[in-house]
Design an enzyme around this catalytic site. Structure first.
Site, PDB file in Angstrom:
ATOM      1  N   ARG A  26       8.956   0.269  -2.321  1.00 51.12           N
ATOM      2  CA  ARG A  26       7.948   1.194  -1.775  1.00 51.12           C
ATOM      3  C   ARG A  26       7.403   0.726  -0.417  1.00 51.12           C
ATOM      4  O   ARG A  26       6.240   0.961  -0.093  1.00 51.12           O
ATOM      5  CB  ARG A  26       6.773   1.373  -2.746  1.00 51.12           C
ATOM      6  CG  ARG A  26       7.123   2.170  -3.996  1.00 51.12           C
ATOM      7  CD  ARG A  26       7.230   3.649  -3.673  1.00 51.12           C
ATOM      8  NE  ARG A  26       7.545   4.423  -4.847  1.00 51.12           N
ATOM      9  CZ  ARG A  26       6.641   5.004  -5.634  1.00 51.12           C
ATOM     10  NH1 ARG A  26       5.368   4.911  -5.366  1.00 51.12           N
ATOM     11  NH2 ARG A  26       7.029   5.692  -6.677  1.00 51.12           N
ATOM     12  N   ARG A  30       2.022   4.662   1.463  1.00 45.99           N
ATOM     13  CA  ARG A  30       0.648   4.968   1.887  1.00 45.99           C
ATOM     14  C   ARG A  30      -0.164   3.786   2.382  1.00 45.99           C
ATOM     15  O   ARG A  30      -1.207   3.977   2.990  1.00 45.99           O
ATOM     16  CB  ARG A  30      -0.093   5.633   0.710  1.00 45.99           C
ATOM     17  CG  ARG A  30       0.317   7.063   0.502  1.00 45.99           C
ATOM     18  CD  ARG A  30      -0.121   7.562  -0.851  1.00 45.99           C
ATOM     19  NE  ARG A  30       0.559   6.798  -1.889  1.00 45.99           N
ATOM     20  CZ  ARG A  30       0.519   7.077  -3.181  1.00 45.99           C
ATOM     21  NH1 ARG A  30      -0.201   8.088  -3.616  1.00 45.99           N
ATOM     22  NH2 ARG A  30       1.173   6.345  -4.054  1.00 45.99           N
ATOM     23  N   ARG A  39       3.094  11.739   6.806  1.00 47.78           N
ATOM     24  CA  ARG A  39       2.958  12.440   5.529  1.00 47.78           C
ATOM     25  C   ARG A  39       2.068  13.665   5.696  1.00 47.78           C
ATOM     26  O   ARG A  39       2.360  14.745   5.151  1.00 47.78           O
ATOM     27  CB  ARG A  39       2.368  11.466   4.514  1.00 47.78           C
ATOM     28  CG  ARG A  39       2.026  12.016   3.167  1.00 47.78           C
ATOM     29  CD  ARG A  39       3.263  12.198   2.317  1.00 47.78           C
ATOM     30  NE  ARG A  39       2.871  12.586   0.965  1.00 47.78           N
ATOM     31  CZ  ARG A  39       2.531  13.822   0.612  1.00 47.78           C
ATOM     32  NH1 ARG A  39       2.554  14.794   1.501  1.00 47.78           N
ATOM     33  NH2 ARG A  39       2.178  14.088  -0.636  1.00 47.78           N
ATOM     34  N   TYR A 152      10.761  11.682 -17.023  1.00 49.84           N
ATOM     35  CA  TYR A 152       9.957  12.634 -16.233  1.00 49.84           C
ATOM     36  C   TYR A 152      10.361  14.071 -16.527  1.00 49.84           C
ATOM     37  O   TYR A 152       9.520  14.976 -16.579  1.00 49.84           O
ATOM     38  CB  TYR A 152      10.098  12.337 -14.732  1.00 49.84           C
ATOM     39  CG  TYR A 152       9.394  11.067 -14.317  1.00 49.84           C
ATOM     40  CD1 TYR A 152       8.028  11.051 -14.055  1.00 49.84           C
ATOM     41  CD2 TYR A 152      10.082   9.864 -14.220  1.00 49.84           C
ATOM     42  CE1 TYR A 152       7.375   9.884 -13.698  1.00 49.84           C
ATOM     43  CE2 TYR A 152       9.444   8.689 -13.869  1.00 49.84           C
ATOM     44  CZ  TYR A 152       8.089   8.706 -13.607  1.00 49.84           C
ATOM     45  OH  TYR A 152       7.442   7.547 -13.270  1.00 49.84           O
TER      46      TYR A 152
HETATM   47  O1  CP3 Z   1       9.854   2.793   0.317  1.00 51.28           O
HETATM   48  C1  CP3 Z   1      10.577   3.034  -0.659  1.00 51.28           C
HETATM   49  O2  CP3 Z   1      10.660   2.294  -1.663  1.00 51.28           O
HETATM   50  C2  CP3 Z   1      11.539   4.220  -0.574  1.00 51.28           C
HETATM   51  C3  CP3 Z   1      11.127   5.444  -1.155  1.00 51.28           C
HETATM   52  C4  CP3 Z   1      10.816   5.599  -2.634  1.00 51.28           C
HETATM   53  C5  CP3 Z   1       9.795   6.475  -3.090  1.00 51.28           C
HETATM   54  N1  CP3 Z   1       9.883   6.551  -4.446  1.00 51.28           N
HETATM   55  C6  CP3 Z   1       8.852   7.180  -2.217  1.00 51.28           C
HETATM   56  C7  CP3 Z   1       7.589   7.687  -2.808  1.00 51.28           C
HETATM   57  C8  CP3 Z   1      11.457   5.089  -3.770  1.00 51.28           C
HETATM   58  C9  CP3 Z   1      12.576   4.060  -3.869  1.00 51.28           C
HETATM   59  C10 CP3 Z   1      10.864   5.723  -4.905  1.00 51.28           C
HETATM   60  C11 CP3 Z   1      11.316   5.474  -6.294  1.00 51.28           C
HETATM   61  C12 CP3 Z   1      10.590   6.118  -7.396  1.00 51.28           C
HETATM   62  N2  CP3 Z   1       9.987   7.344  -7.432  1.00 51.28           N
HETATM   63  C13 CP3 Z   1      10.489   5.549  -8.695  1.00 51.28           C
HETATM   64  C14 CP3 Z   1      11.102   4.230  -9.125  1.00 51.28           C
HETATM   65  C15 CP3 Z   1      10.334   3.060  -8.663  1.00 51.28           C
HETATM   66  C16 CP3 Z   1       8.987   2.905  -9.325  1.00 51.28           C
HETATM   67  O3  CP3 Z   1       7.985   2.973  -8.604  1.00 51.28           O
HETATM   68  O4  CP3 Z   1       8.946   2.692 -10.545  1.00 51.28           O
HETATM   69  C17 CP3 Z   1       9.739   6.442  -9.483  1.00 51.28           C
HETATM   70  C18 CP3 Z   1       9.352   6.235 -10.932  1.00 51.28           C
HETATM   71  C19 CP3 Z   1       9.447   7.576  -8.680  1.00 51.28           C
HETATM   72  C20 CP3 Z   1       8.749   8.837  -9.080  1.00 51.28           C
HETATM   73  C21 CP3 Z   1       7.484   8.988  -8.333  1.00 51.28           C
HETATM   74  N3  CP3 Z   1       7.414   9.314  -7.002  1.00 51.28           N
HETATM   75  C22 CP3 Z   1       6.159   8.829  -8.813  1.00 51.28           C
HETATM   76  C23 CP3 Z   1       5.796   8.429 -10.235  1.00 51.28           C
HETATM   77  C24 CP3 Z   1       5.318   9.083  -7.750  1.00 51.28           C
HETATM   78  C25 CP3 Z   1       3.804   9.172  -7.795  1.00 51.28           C
HETATM   79  C26 CP3 Z   1       3.165   7.838  -7.842  1.00 51.28           C
HETATM   80  C27 CP3 Z   1       2.654   7.503  -6.482  1.00 51.28           C
HETATM   81  O5  CP3 Z   1       2.825   6.356  -6.052  1.00 51.28           O
HETATM   82  O6  CP3 Z   1       2.043   8.401  -5.870  1.00 51.28           O
HETATM   83  C28 CP3 Z   1       6.104   9.350  -6.595  1.00 51.28           C
HETATM   84  C29 CP3 Z   1       5.631   9.649  -5.225  1.00 51.28           C
HETATM   85  C30 CP3 Z   1       6.144   8.800  -4.120  1.00 51.28           C
HETATM   86  N4  CP3 Z   1       7.453   8.425  -3.959  1.00 51.28           N
HETATM   87  C31 CP3 Z   1       5.388   8.287  -3.038  1.00 51.28           C
HETATM   88  C32 CP3 Z   1       6.284   7.598  -2.197  1.00 51.28           C
HETATM   89  C33 CP3 Z   1       5.979   6.922  -0.886  1.00 51.28           C
HETATM   90  C34 CP3 Z   1       3.883   8.498  -2.795  1.00 51.28           C
HETATM   91  C35 CP3 Z   1       3.579   9.946  -2.599  1.00 51.28           C
HETATM   92  C36 CP3 Z   1       2.914  10.327  -1.292  1.00 51.28           C
HETATM   93  O7  CP3 Z   1       3.161   9.727  -0.236  1.00 51.28           O
HETATM   94  O8  CP3 Z   1       2.141  11.282  -1.346  1.00 51.28           O
END
Ligand code: CP3
Length: 344
Positions: A26, A30, A39, A152
């Site tokens: 990640r 943010r 974003r 999910y």
């Molecule tokens: O920088 C990176 O790692 C690359 C991008 C990336 C994102 N999600 C961007 C993201 C990667 C590799 C993921 C993987 C992901 N997404 C996983 C597996 C890794 C983990 O964290 O367990 C999972 C379970 C998801 C599903 C997901 N996406 C969730 C549960 C959420 C909401 C939780 C949160 O942090 O808000 C997301 C949203 C998400 N994916 C964000 C980002 C940067 C944040 C949302 C935003 O910017 O508004």
């Protein structure tokens, strides 16, 4: 032409590098003001994932700011359910929402194939990032593991214990297995598309592997991941793949032996002596600094970095977190971590 070796790819091939290559799960996110600005401009989260210019920009932001050894494609594991026709929304401050699958017939209504055009913008992001990547920095593509993506899809949201997905495989294992097979096929195709666009290695995120019993872990995490890896390697024999069965602990040695991944990423909670003796003797490992300690910073952070290095840096190792960076982590703590890993 000068060929520059890439530390991350060296380690995935079994060569130790000192200092170890470092990146963060990640890392585009943010906690960075520049990410929040893009974003806000992009509108919806999926809109950002499917906008190649903006997605390439946020992929590269942490590379420019910190000089990590790898960039990870900006996308999400839930683009696969989206491609399979499930509506995926991200609710501000709450996370992802899908229409839940509440019966075996609903599970069987999920499409088994998809229009490749839906994911074409992601491949375009990979091409644009690749063209701008500094020498020595590797580009990582990724997908979710079938089990984690299924949790999910079934619940329609993140859940504390993955209860709805576990109920679904208990009620009708055959229907659940058909969903898993569709996810294996779509994910293999998606990973191959990323490689063909320029990704140099891949990570499979099984974030909820730790909620499965040992038997269910073999059936719903190891077996589908093994199929996924085999399908990718059938098209791309050289593909370098990192598996992240988060929370699988004692199950990870078997995962490393049977899935065919090149390396495994380790959760924070794992016993490091066990991991060094029973996992790092099989494959290179990645991990596992506590994201909460990174957020806390200070001397506790320095000590924790030293402990991770002391445990793993004598063998092929990639420095990373045990899970994604938390959104309220100060940038200065990331800089402090990097300086310490790199021995500055
Ligand atoms: O920088 C990176 O790692 C690359 C991008 C990336 C994102 N999600 C961007 C993201 C990667 C590799 C993921 C993987 C992901 N997404 C996983 C597996 C890794 C983990 O964290 O367990 C999972 C379970 C998801 C599903 C997901 N996406 C969730 C549960 C959420 C909401 C939780 C949160 O942090 O808000 C997301 C949203 C998400 N994916 C964000 C980002 C940067 C944040 C949302 C935003 O910017 O508004």
């Amino acid at each position: 032409m000068i060929v520059v070796s890439k530390p991350l790819l060296d380690v995935l091939s079994g060569t130790r590098r000192m200092p170890p290559p470092v990146w963060m799960m990640r890392q585009a996110g943010r906690y960075l003001a520049e990410y929040r600005a893009v974003r806000a401009k992009a509108g919806s989260f999926l809109g950002l994932c499917f906008n190649p210019e903006l997605a390439a920009e946020v992929t590269l932001q942490p590379i420019r700011r910190f000089g990590f050894d790898a960039a990870i494609l900006f996308s999400d594991i839930l683009v696969i359910p989206h491609a399979l026709g499930r509506s995926v929304r991200f609710v501000e401050g709450e996370g992802p929402r899908l229409d839940p699958l509440t019966s075996a017939s609903a599970i069987d209504s999920v499409r088994g194939d998809y229009d490749p055009q839906v994911l074409a913008p992601v491949y375009e992001t990979v091409r644009q990032v690749k063209a701008q990547l500094p020498d020595g920095v590797a580009l990582i593509g990724f997908c979710g593991a079938p089990w984690t993506v299924a949790t999910y899809m079934i619940a329609g949201r993140g859940t504390p214990d993955q209860g709805p997905a576990k109920a679904a495989f208990a009620d009708d294992p055959a229907a659940f297995a058909r969903l898993i097979d569709k996810l294996v096929d779509a994910s293999a195709d998606y990973l191959c598309g990323q490689i063909e666009a320029g990704a140099e290695c891949l990570q499979i995120f099984d974030s909820w592997a730790g909620s499965l019993s040992p038997e269910d872990f073999v059936r719903w995490s190891i077996a589908p991941t093994q199929k996924l890896v085999a399908k990718v390697r059938a098209r791309h024999p050289q593909a370098r793949i990192i598996g992240f069965p988060r929370g699988a602990g004692q199950g990870i040695p078997r995962y490393a032996r049977e899935t065919g991944v090149d390396a495994v990423s380790l959760e924070t909670e794992i016993d490091r002596d066990f991991a060094r003796r029973e996992i790092q003797t099989l494959v290179p490992v990645q991990g596992n600094l506590d994201p909460l300690v990174l957020r806390a910073g200070g001397d506790a952070l320095d000590r924790a970095v030293d402990e991770v290095l002391a445990a793993f840096a004598q063998q092929p190792f990639v420095f990373n977190l045990g899970h994604g960076i938390l959104p309220d982590t100060p940038v200065a703590h990331v800089e402090r971590m990097l300086a310490r890993v790199r021995g500055a």
